[in-house]
Design an enzyme around this catalytic site. Structure first.
Site, PDB file in Angstrom:
ATOM      1  CE  LYS A   1      -3.828  -2.408   2.246  1.00 24.44           C
ATOM      2  NZ  LYS A   1      -4.470  -2.795   3.511  1.00 24.44           N
TER       3      LYS A   1
ATOM      4  CD  GLN B   1      -3.206  -4.321   6.963  1.00 23.12           C
ATOM      5  OE1 GLN B   1      -3.052  -3.363   6.215  1.00 23.12           O
ATOM      6  NE2 GLN B   1      -4.024  -5.309   6.655  1.00 23.12           N
TER       7      GLN B   1
ATOM      8  CG  ASP C   1      -9.325   0.384   5.558  1.00 21.16           C
ATOM      9  OD1 ASP C   1      -9.048   0.112   4.374  1.00 21.16           O
ATOM     10  OD2 ASP C   1      -8.555   0.178   6.509  1.00 21.16           O
TER      11      ASP C   1
END
Ligand code: NAP
Length: 291
Positions: free
Chosen positions: A54, A98, A121
């Site tokens: 990412k 994460q 997200d």
């Protein structure tokens, strides 16, 4: 004729180039570049790879990015303090914690602590609610990636029967919410499809799947979808990431399904790279909203 491949890697590169152009336009207008802050807690090898990929994608798109590491022994308060700092930092437009987190931390509490405006997200309840209400701020990256795979491959969703296997908050549920709703100026990505969600509680799951013009597998079980799940000519999207004997494998038995399906997304190089591309797109959108 074997199924046509839906090349997620190729499509994701196109989206990343569009995002890079958007970033360049912002910067040329004198704005700060979009910035994504990643947070890694502990040492999970898979999470390390995800975050590295990412961040590399951010760099290639001209975005600022930071990695904040906390030890596996960190407390929930340590993580919440870090999130509060990132919420307050105007250079940070997206915050990515994460998952999974160590056992002593509540994922729910951490997700709830991220500013919804920086929740790229789209896991925060406010963003989930906005999606369900039909005027999303951000779309969750993996189902957004699947929607883009369909659109960019010229596979219409309107009026089609879609079956989603799996009802997780991360994939199955938002996937259904995106594809079932009516497109509006606030929500042009909405699919206008007839959507069925199947799971462990579904009777005769394979028979329901055979009604699908578009079958989306987000199960987490290697090769779960076999040829008898697939209507001839259907588009089959494989979201699964499973490791079998050290090899990456999807939720679809690709060898068995390819002769029946009309379209099939591979694993790897299918949904995975699309998820990263949509994370960048959400971070760019966040920066544009921040102005
Ligand atoms: P999850 O939270 O474990 O959810 C799996 C869903 O599949 C659940 O709703 C579960 O049903 C259903 N399911 C599992 N086994 C089943 C069975 N035998 N029969 C019927 N339904 C079954 O998983 P997830 O987070 O949605 O992820 C799904 C897969 O996608 C995983 O392989 C994951 O690694 C992958 N993934 C990929 C990406 C990407 O970027 N490519 C992103 C996220 C996830 P119940 O609700 O009834 O238990």
């Amino acid at each position: 004729m074997p199924a046509q491949k839906i090349d997620g890697l190729h499509l994701s590169q196109a989206i990343r180039a569009e995002v890079a152009a958007g970033v360049a336009t912002l910067v040329a207008a004198g704005k700060r570049p979009p910035g994504l802050a990643a947070v890694l807690v502990g040492e999970n090898p898979a999470s390390e790879v995800y975050v590295r990929n990412k961040r590399k994608a951010c760099e290639e798109a001209g975005m600022a990015n930071w990695l904040h590491r906390l030890p596996a022994t960190a407390t929930q308060a340590d993580l919440l303090n870090l999130v509060a700092d990132l919420n307050a930092d105007p250079a940070v437009h997206g915050i990515l914690v994460q998952l999974p987190l160590p056992k002593q931390m509540s994922e729910k509490a951490v997700i709830n602590a991220i500013s919804p405006a920086k929740d790229v997200d789209a896991f925060h309840p406010q963003n989930v609610g906005l999606l369900a209400a039909g005027h999303p701020r951000f779309l969750p990256c993996t189902p957004f990636g699947v929607q883009q795979m369909l659109v960019r491959s010229g596979i219409p969703t309107a009026g089609k029967n879609v079956v989603v296997i799996g009802r997780s908050n991360i994939v199955g549920k938002p996937m259904a919410l995106i594809l079932m709703q009516k497109p509006t100026p606030d929500f042009p990505e909405a699919g206008n499809a007839t959507v069925t969600v199947v799971h462990r509680g579904t009777a005769d799951l394979a028979a329901v799947c055979r009604t699908a013009d578009i079958l989306i597998a987000a199960v987490g079980v290697a090769k779960f979808v076999t040829a008898d799940f697939v209507k001839p000519g259907a588009a089959v999207i494989d979201v699964g990431i499973n490791s079998v004997g050290g090899k990456l494998c999807g939720d679809v038995d690709a060898e068995a399904v390819a002769p029946v399906a009309g379209w099939l997304s591979p694993v790897p190089k299918g949904v995975g790279p699309m998820t990263i591309a949509m994370l960048l797109q959400n971070t760019l959108k966040s920066a544009m909203i921040a102005g």
